[in-house]
Design an enzyme around this catalytic site. Sequence first.
Site, PDB file in Angstrom:
ATOM      1  N   LYS A  69       1.048  -0.940  -0.195  1.00  0.00           N
ATOM      2  CA  LYS A  69       0.037   0.125  -0.117  1.00  0.00           C
ATOM      3  C   LYS A  69       0.835   1.119  -0.064  1.00  0.00           C
ATOM      4  CE  LYS A  69      -3.976   1.742   2.536  1.00  0.00           C
ATOM      5  NZ  LYS A  69      -4.664   2.094   4.047  1.00  0.00           N
ATOM      6  N   SER A 144      -9.920   2.030   2.786  1.00  0.00           N
ATOM      7  CA  SER A 144      -8.743   2.987   2.030  1.00  0.00           C
ATOM      8  C   SER A 144      -7.842   1.942   1.101  1.00  0.00           C
ATOM      9  CB  SER A 144      -7.645   4.068   2.834  1.00  0.00           C
ATOM     10  OG  SER A 144      -7.106   2.920   3.146  1.00  0.00           O
ATOM     11  N   SER A 167      -9.734  -0.094   6.972  1.00  0.00           N
ATOM     12  CA  SER A 167      -8.997  -0.387   5.339  1.00  0.00           C
ATOM     13  C   SER A 167      -8.561  -1.590   5.401  1.00  0.00           C
ATOM     14  CB  SER A 167      -7.881   1.137   5.855  1.00  0.00           C
ATOM     15  OG  SER A 167      -9.049   2.141   5.536  1.00  0.00           O
TER      16      SER A 167
END
Lengths: 458, 93
Positions: A69, A144, A167
């Site tokens: 990420k 997210s 997330s």
Amino acid sequence: MEMMTVKNWRERLESEKAYDLVSELFDKIEKSKLNAYITLNKEDALKRAEEFDKGELKGKLAGIPVAVKDCITTKNLRTTCASKILHNYIPPFDAHVVERLKAEGAIIVGKTNMDEFAMGTTTETSYFGVVRNPYDLGRVAGGSSGGSGAVVGREAVLALGSDTGGSIRCPASFCGVCGLKPTYGYVSRYGLIPYANSLEQIGPMASCIEDLILLFEVIAGKDERDSTNAGKEFKFEMKDKKLKIGIIKEMGAKDEVIDKFYEVVETIKSKHEVDEIEMPSFKYALAAYYIIAMSEASSNLARYDGVRYGYALDKLDSWTKYFSKVRAEGFGKEVKRRIMLGSYALSAGYYGKYYLKALKVRTLVKNDFIKAFKNFDVLISPTMPALPFKIGELADPLTMYKMDVNTVPINLAGVPALSIPIGFVKGLPVGMQVIGNYFDENTMLNFALWLEGEIRAN
Amino acid sequence: MITRDDVYHIANLAKIEIDDKEVDDFKEEFQSILEYFNILDEIEEEVEPTFQVLPLNNVFREDVSKKSLPRDEVLKNAKHVEDGYFKGPRIVE
């Protein structure tokens, strides 16, 4: 399409060259419509694949493609947090988890798309555009960690995400993969670009529980550079035990999701004891979560001043003007919203009403979990209250925040939780949230492993 | 009630320049979000606040210096650099 797993990737490595497999993977990514990567690490990944072919790459993840990420710092590989304000940032160091991946022989494929600074539930706040759901390109992949959710099993074997209020679990649910938010303190946050330090953890995402366990074993553990690190390593132990499972009454979902959830509860009852549990403090958890997250964000994001790194203006003006203009141009709307509301919640006259009150709710939520785990081994709920949304469906910020209702109490208390795919409704994946006691990932992972087997057998 | 002046004040606290159009949008949004936060006023139970969830203690270690990052590596992300230092905007008007 069969999802890539560590097992089937290793099987392919027995007869094929890693270099060819990794090249093929990049061909696929470059043609992809998911918009799941912000930056690719192609040259370096191919070099690592060559090293694997020469037998020079060793470790638990030797030759395995892993996506990271984009809020997790990678040395000499652009790290943007999906924000214009960091669009050109090249970190001079690796996050602890990235050091561990490299030490175990992993091949880092690239940096995955996300909500800007991890602030969002759909990856629509990314400066680099929305990530599309692999099951329906007109829908979101969740957020997210939307990019990490979308690539797992498809454009990478494994991925790292981060979870501040859901997330990891939300995109895992929306993309039909597994994702774990570890107990607070299990994984070092060194190199995780902070949004809300007291809530967030880096965690593994994978297409099956076995792979989730493997990646968690690699990233969990001692690191003195994170002062909130618990210093514990994780080693999975298989245990076949009848468990007491609690369904949290306050964590609901739309009918189509809840029907699927209870269908799987019937399967669970074939082996385990299931009962309902009330968690009265959860009524206040969402408000408390957003107040704490926004307050911490307002303080954390003060570092973006256009001086040391990131977006900068050509001309240096006076401090207030320069600082305010860099931030006006560099941050997206949701990030501004949260920084501003956080500044407000911490400002003179409001600290007691908002921030301090939220911290007290946190105590109540924590106490509810401690009480629950005196009677139950794991707790369950639907991960998300609805199926993956259409892109643009949630236009109002507060409506978006409310979609985190089942995931945020976990971060307030710091307990671990994972999302496991339990089937499809209208062709879209549904996830079940499995919550464990502090540092008892072993019990919840054993349960998830059993449940995965039952679901696949049915 | 959140006013336009409140929004300007908050933006100034956060050091984010905003224009008139943005003020109107934020005013509406802040109003509804803060109204939602008022749900916390219902709570009467008095408990201690939890700042962080783990029972952590101070950890002591020997005061041994470690190698820091090379200066040019640290400066490479900055736009304004002079004589091996970051150059910032004027502090004093």
